[in-house]
Design a protein around this motif. Structure first.
Motif, PDB file in Angstrom:
ATOM      1  N   ALA A  22       1.798   8.971  -0.085  1.00 40.14           N
ATOM      2  CA  ALA A  22       3.075   8.257   0.032  1.00 40.14           C
ATOM      3  C   ALA A  22       2.850   6.762   0.225  1.00 40.14           C
ATOM      4  N   LYS A  23       3.807   5.974  -0.244  1.00 41.36           N
ATOM      5  CA  LYS A  23       3.817   4.530  -0.014  1.00 41.36           C
ATOM      6  C   LYS A  23       4.986   4.196   0.905  1.00 41.36           C
ATOM      7  N   VAL A  24       4.693   3.401   1.936  1.00 46.64           N
ATOM      8  CA  VAL A  24       5.684   3.111   2.983  1.00 46.64           C
ATOM      9  C   VAL A  24       5.760   1.609   3.201  1.00 46.64           C
ATOM     10  N   LEU A  25       6.968   1.095   3.360  1.00 44.76           N
ATOM     11  CA  LEU A  25       7.198  -0.316   3.666  1.00 44.76           C
ATOM     12  C   LEU A  25       7.844  -0.425   5.040  1.00 44.76           C
ATOM     13  N   ASP A  26       7.274  -1.277   5.901  1.00 48.01           N
ATOM     14  CA  ASP A  26       7.806  -1.534   7.242  1.00 48.01           C
ATOM     15  C   ASP A  26       8.277  -2.982   7.295  1.00 48.01           C
ATOM     16  N   VAL A  27       9.582  -3.187   7.301  1.00 52.05           N
ATOM     17  CA  VAL A  27      10.181  -4.526   7.300  1.00 52.05           C
ATOM     18  C   VAL A  27      10.434  -4.957   8.736  1.00 52.05           C
ATOM     19  N   GLY A  28       9.932  -6.153   9.091  1.00 50.13           N
ATOM     20  CA  GLY A  28      10.008  -6.612  10.473  1.00 50.13           C
ATOM     21  C   GLY A  28       8.944  -5.921  11.297  1.00 50.13           C
ATOM     22  N   SER A  29       7.719  -5.967  10.816  1.00 50.22           N
ATOM     23  CA  SER A  29       6.628  -5.172  11.404  1.00 50.22           C
ATOM     24  C   SER A  29       6.154  -5.680  12.756  1.00 50.22           C
ATOM     25  N   GLY A  30       6.509  -6.916  13.124  1.00 51.92           N
ATOM     26  CA  GLY A  30       6.192  -7.408  14.465  1.00 51.92           C
ATOM     27  C   GLY A  30       4.715  -7.330  14.794  1.00 51.92           C
ATOM     28  N   THR A  31       4.383  -6.660  15.890  1.00 51.77           N
ATOM     29  CA  THR A  31       2.989  -6.553  16.311  1.00 51.77           C
ATOM     30  C   THR A  31       2.239  -5.421  15.628  1.00 51.77           C
ATOM     31  N   GLY A  32       2.898  -4.691  14.743  1.00 50.23           N
ATOM     32  CA  GLY A  32       2.205  -3.692  13.936  1.00 50.23           C
ATOM     33  C   GLY A  32       2.218  -2.282  14.465  1.00 50.23           C
ATOM     34  N   TYR A  33       2.948  -2.021  15.545  1.00 50.03           N
ATOM     35  CA  TYR A  33       2.899  -0.688  16.164  1.00 50.03           C
ATOM     36  C   TYR A  33       3.407   0.405  15.231  1.00 50.03           C
ATOM     37  N   LEU A  34       4.612   0.234  14.703  1.00 50.77           N
ATOM     38  CA  LEU A  34       5.158   1.280  13.838  1.00 50.77           C
ATOM     39  C   LEU A  34       4.396   1.344  12.519  1.00 50.77           C
ATOM     40  N   THR A  35       3.897   0.209  12.044  1.00 48.26           N
ATOM     41  CA  THR A  35       3.056   0.212  10.849  1.00 48.26           C
ATOM     42  C   THR A  35       1.838   1.086  11.069  1.00 48.26           C
ATOM     43  N   ALA A  36       1.246   0.989  12.251  1.00 44.21           N
ATOM     44  CA  ALA A  36       0.081   1.817  12.573  1.00 44.21           C
ATOM     45  C   ALA A  36       0.447   3.294  12.633  1.00 44.21           C
ATOM     46  N   LEU A  37       1.612   3.602  13.161  1.00 48.13           N
ATOM     47  CA  LEU A  37       2.058   4.995  13.189  1.00 48.13           C
ATOM     48  C   LEU A  37       2.254   5.533  11.779  1.00 48.13           C
ATOM     49  N   PHE A  38       2.840   4.712  10.902  1.00 48.68           N
ATOM     50  CA  PHE A  38       2.983   5.137   9.504  1.00 48.68           C
ATOM     51  C   PHE A  38       1.611   5.395   8.890  1.00 48.68           C
ATOM     52  N   ALA A  39       0.669   4.485   9.161  1.00 47.16           N
ATOM     53  CA  ALA A  39      -0.677   4.640   8.609  1.00 47.16           C
ATOM     54  C   ALA A  39      -1.326   5.926   9.107  1.00 47.16           C
ATOM     55  N   GLU A  40      -1.096   6.245  10.364  1.00 50.91           N
ATOM     56  CA  GLU A  40      -1.632   7.488  10.919  1.00 50.91           C
ATOM     57  C   GLU A  40      -1.127   8.704  10.147  1.00 50.91           C
ATOM     58  N   MET A  41       0.090   8.611   9.624  1.00 52.37           N
ATOM     59  CA  MET A  41       0.712   9.775   9.008  1.00 52.37           C
ATOM     60  C   MET A  41       0.523   9.865   7.496  1.00 52.37           C
ATOM     61  N   VAL A  42       0.197   8.750   6.813  1.00 46.12           N
ATOM     62  CA  VAL A  42       0.099   8.830   5.340  1.00 46.12           C
ATOM     63  C   VAL A  42      -1.257   8.423   4.767  1.00 46.12           C
ATOM     64  N   THR A  43      -2.094   7.701   5.517  1.00 45.25           N
ATOM     65  CA  THR A  43      -3.413   7.368   5.005  1.00 45.25           C
ATOM     66  C   THR A  43      -4.384   8.488   5.389  1.00 45.25           C
ATOM     67  N   PRO A  44      -5.523   8.643   4.685  1.00 46.00           N
ATOM     68  CA  PRO A  44      -6.156   7.683   3.802  1.00 46.00           C
ATOM     69  C   PRO A  44      -5.663   7.675   2.362  1.00 46.00           C
ATOM     70  N   ASP A  45      -4.848   8.588   1.946  1.00 49.30           N
ATOM     71  CA  ASP A  45      -4.439   8.625   0.536  1.00 49.30           C
ATOM     72  C   ASP A  45      -3.234   7.745   0.244  1.00 49.30           C
ATOM     73  N   GLY A  46      -2.435   7.430   1.268  1.00 46.76           N
ATOM     74  CA  GLY A  46      -1.232   6.640   1.061  1.00 46.76           C
ATOM     75  C   GLY A  46      -1.461   5.157   1.292  1.00 46.76           C
ATOM     76  N   VAL A  47      -0.372   4.391   1.198  1.00 44.48           N
ATOM     77  CA  VAL A  47      -0.395   2.942   1.394  1.00 44.48           C
ATOM     78  C   VAL A  47       0.754   2.562   2.324  1.00 44.48           C
ATOM     79  N   VAL A  48       0.481   1.699   3.299  1.00 45.86           N
ATOM     80  CA  VAL A  48       1.507   1.203   4.213  1.00 45.86           C
ATOM     81  C   VAL A  48       1.503  -0.314   4.168  1.00 45.86           C
ATOM     82  N   VAL A  49       2.668  -0.906   3.935  1.00 45.78           N
ATOM     83  CA  VAL A  49       2.828  -2.359   3.916  1.00 45.78           C
ATOM     84  C   VAL A  49       3.734  -2.764   5.062  1.00 45.78           C
ATOM     85  N   GLY A  50       3.261  -3.667   5.917  1.00 46.97           N
ATOM     86  CA  GLY A  50       4.078  -4.225   6.983  1.00 46.97           C
ATOM     87  C   GLY A  50       4.323  -5.700   6.719  1.00 46.97           C
TER      88      GLY A  50
END
Length: 250
Positions: A85-113
């Motif tokens: 899956a590819k996920v976009l995090d708008v207003g990523s701030g300090t990266g906390y929720l971006t990291a949670l997304f990465a935990e759930m979709v990588t290593p095969d997915g992509v997360v952009v904050g």
């Protein structure tokens, strides 16, 4: 039971969110236990407790949302967090929720904050690089450094109202600030069958958290080309605005 899930540790915070039925999926609880919120909350002020179930200031007129709101958003998007899956995090701030997304979709997915405050983007990269993202699911050699180097996690300075076209379309988009209306660019960058979570409403006025499904009739993944909105709850977020307006709030 929102706002009442405080803990003394990250694990206790997540356990209380689960006990209070804010979290109902085990994989969401597992992800939140794998990313320690303390590594993403400014700790310079002694009054700030990262395990308090409340928003916390992170500077530059921005906040990190309360843990129960992050849990709600993860729950609403978890169905879309699949391998690749590819996920976009708008207003990523300090990266906390971006990291949670990465935990759930990588290593095969992509997360952009993306965040329009460069200082916050730099801080989020530091949070990743110092090992704040420590997954219990991945092997030890799959570090945050490798995810960033491989482009599986991207942290960039940009106006989130325009999304991040470079990796679109996205299976899931999360917006961490309230917009008066849903930005058309984000709908355009949402993949058929994808879901967007966004707070909608003006600053200091009534806001609602909305789920926007693209080509998902009756909220099933049927790509019919239309867009469907669903109101989830009333909320109060900082505004999704230009950088100058945000800095004036600090």
């Amino acid at each position: 039971m929102a706002w009442r899930s405080h803990g003394r540790t990250n694990d206790e915070l997540v356990d209380n969110l689960y006990r209070n039925e804010i979290i109902t999926e085990h994989r969401v609880a597992r992800a939140m236990k794998s990313v320690d919120r303390a590594n993403y909350v400014a700790m310079k002020e002694p009054s700030i407790d990262p395990y308090q179930d409340s928003p916390q200031p992170i500077g530059y007129g921005a906040t990190i949302s309360a843990p129960h709101m992050h849990a709600h958003c993860l729950q609403e998007l978890s169905r879309w967090f699949v391998p690749g899956a590819k996920v976009l995090d708008v207003g990523s701030g300090t990266g906390y929720l971006t990291a949670l997304f990465a935990e759930m979709v990588t290593p095969d997915g992509v997360v952009v904050g993306v965040d329009h405050v460069d200082e916050l983007v730099r801080a989020s990269r530091e949070n990743f690089h110092r090992g704040a993202f420590e997954s219990r699911r991945f092997p030890a050699n799959l570090s945050a450094h490798k995810l960033l180097a491989a482009g599986e996690v991207i942290l960039a300075t940009a106006d989130g109202r325009n999304g991040w076209p470079g990796r679109a379309p996205y299976d899931a988009i999360h917006v961490g600030a309230a917009s008066p209306s849903i930005p058309e660019a984000l709908i355009e960058q949402l993949a058929p069958g994808g879901r967007l979570i966004i707070p909608v409403g003006r600053e200091h006025e009534g806001q609602t958290l909305k789920a926007v499904d693209k080509g998902a009739f009756a909220f099933t993944l049927v790509p019919d080309g239309n867009v469907y909105e669903k109101t989830l709850m009333g909320v109060l977020y900082v505004p999704l605005c230009d950088k100058a307006h945000q800095l004036r709030r600090s």
